[in-house]
Write an enzyme that holds these catalytic residues in place. Structure first.
Site, PDB file in Angstrom:
ATOM      1  N   ASP A  53      13.201  11.945  11.143  1.00  0.00           N
ATOM      2  CA  ASP A  53      13.121  13.272  11.754  1.00  0.00           C
ATOM      3  C   ASP A  53      14.500  13.890  11.926  1.00  0.00           C
ATOM      4  O   ASP A  53      15.533  13.245  11.723  1.00  0.00           O
ATOM      5  CB  ASP A  53      12.429  13.173  13.123  1.00  0.00           C
ATOM      6  CG  ASP A  53      11.008  12.662  13.007  1.00  0.00           C
ATOM      7  OD1 ASP A  53      10.293  13.082  12.090  1.00  0.00           O
ATOM      8  OD2 ASP A  53      10.611  11.826  13.855  1.00  0.00           O
ATOM      9  N   TYR A 110      13.882  -0.144  13.173  1.00  0.00           N
ATOM     10  CA  TYR A 110      14.655   0.940  13.779  1.00  0.00           C
ATOM     11  C   TYR A 110      15.299   0.417  15.065  1.00  0.00           C
ATOM     12  O   TYR A 110      14.807  -0.546  15.677  1.00  0.00           O
ATOM     13  CB  TYR A 110      13.759   2.112  14.162  1.00  0.00           C
ATOM     14  CG  TYR A 110      13.350   3.029  13.045  1.00  0.00           C
ATOM     15  CD1 TYR A 110      13.991   4.259  12.856  1.00  0.00           C
ATOM     16  CD2 TYR A 110      12.303   2.713  12.192  1.00  0.00           C
ATOM     17  CE1 TYR A 110      13.609   5.127  11.844  1.00  0.00           C
ATOM     18  CE2 TYR A 110      11.909   3.575  11.179  1.00  0.00           C
ATOM     19  CZ  TYR A 110      12.565   4.780  11.019  1.00  0.00           C
ATOM     20  OH  TYR A 110      12.186   5.638  10.016  1.00  0.00           O
TER      21      TYR A 110
END
EC number: 5.4.99.12
Length: 251
Positions: A53, A110
């Site tokens: 994003d 992540y």
């Protein structure tokens, strides 16, 4: 068409996410412009393994490149890096088999970084600044443990009603692990799963932090929301603390 796997790293601060968009600076858009400049309008296509994003960083984004010719990879890599902005860098390029599937992922990793010490101008673009005292790692880990395993994550996602109603995106997901540790005097929260929904990690992080502060959401409310009950929590941790660390493919 020849197939290549590109490993890409980037500081996502100045880009509107991965996916190429018209009149908007994105990671894929900049990569495509660089490849187009180097190949002089040869036919090619790029597909990213993870749609990061706006503002999210990566040190191991994987990109499948379909290209109409087979270049000398060392020179090709150098030329692309020269054509890219300095905040995006190709780490490696390797040729892969024709049947290679960029979606055939074993897991993605992540991490989310929190600075609970003094503000640091040099690292500020890559971390959440925490002004509520030193974080108790064990206490925070216990809250994140609620999210480990298979749950209904639709309330911890950026999916809108239309996307949810379409049933095209699976919202029952499994998070293999979440580890909260202190590294280089920062709090680093590492997530491992086959895949994540849009905003999922950031919504989980902010919910856990609010629960840690006994603010706006409790452990019991988190458990209910992980069953799909109630409303979405109205908070989302800043993108700058999130980084794609690793993508591992099935062998």
């Amino acid at each position: 068409m020849f197939k290549f796997l590109i490993t890409l790293e980037y500081d996502g601060s100045d880009f509107h996410g991965w996916i190429e968009q018209p009149k908007t600076s994105t990671i894929q858009g900049e990569l495509n412009k660089a490849i187009n400049r180097v190949t002089k309008n040869a036919v090619f296509k790029t597909i990213g393994a993870s749609k990061t994003d706006t503002g999210v960083h990566a040190i191991d984004q994987k990109v499948l490149l379909d290209l109409a010719f087979n270049p000398k990879l060392d020179l090709f890599k150098k030329a692309i890096n020269k054509a890219l902005p300095e905040t995006i860098k190709v780490r490696s390029i390797e040729e892969v088999k024709q049947d290679f599937n960029i979606r055939d992922v074993l897991y993605k990793e992540y991490s989310y970084t929190i600075n609970d010490k003094e503000y640091n101008i040099l690292s500020n673009r890559f971390e959440l600044n925490w002004d509520f005292g030193e974080i108790d790692i064990d206490k925070l880990q216990n809250i994140f443990n609620l999210f480990i395993g298979e749950h209904e994550f639709k309330l911890f996602s950026g999916l809108n009603h239309k996307e949810l109603d379409s049933n095209k995106i699976t919202t029952i997901r499994e998070i293999e692990s979440i580890d909260v540790k202190r590294a280089l005097d920062k709090v680093v929260i590492t997530f491992k799963a086959k895949g994540f929904i849009r905003y999922q990690i950031r919504m989980i992080v902010q919910s856990a932090l609010n629960c840690y502060l006994n603010k706006k959401i409790s452990a019991d409310e988190i458990k209910e929301k992980l069953q799909g009950k109630g409303n979405k929590p109205p908070f989302n941790a800043p993108a700058k603390g999130l980084k794609l660390n690793k993508i591992v493919f099935k062998s």
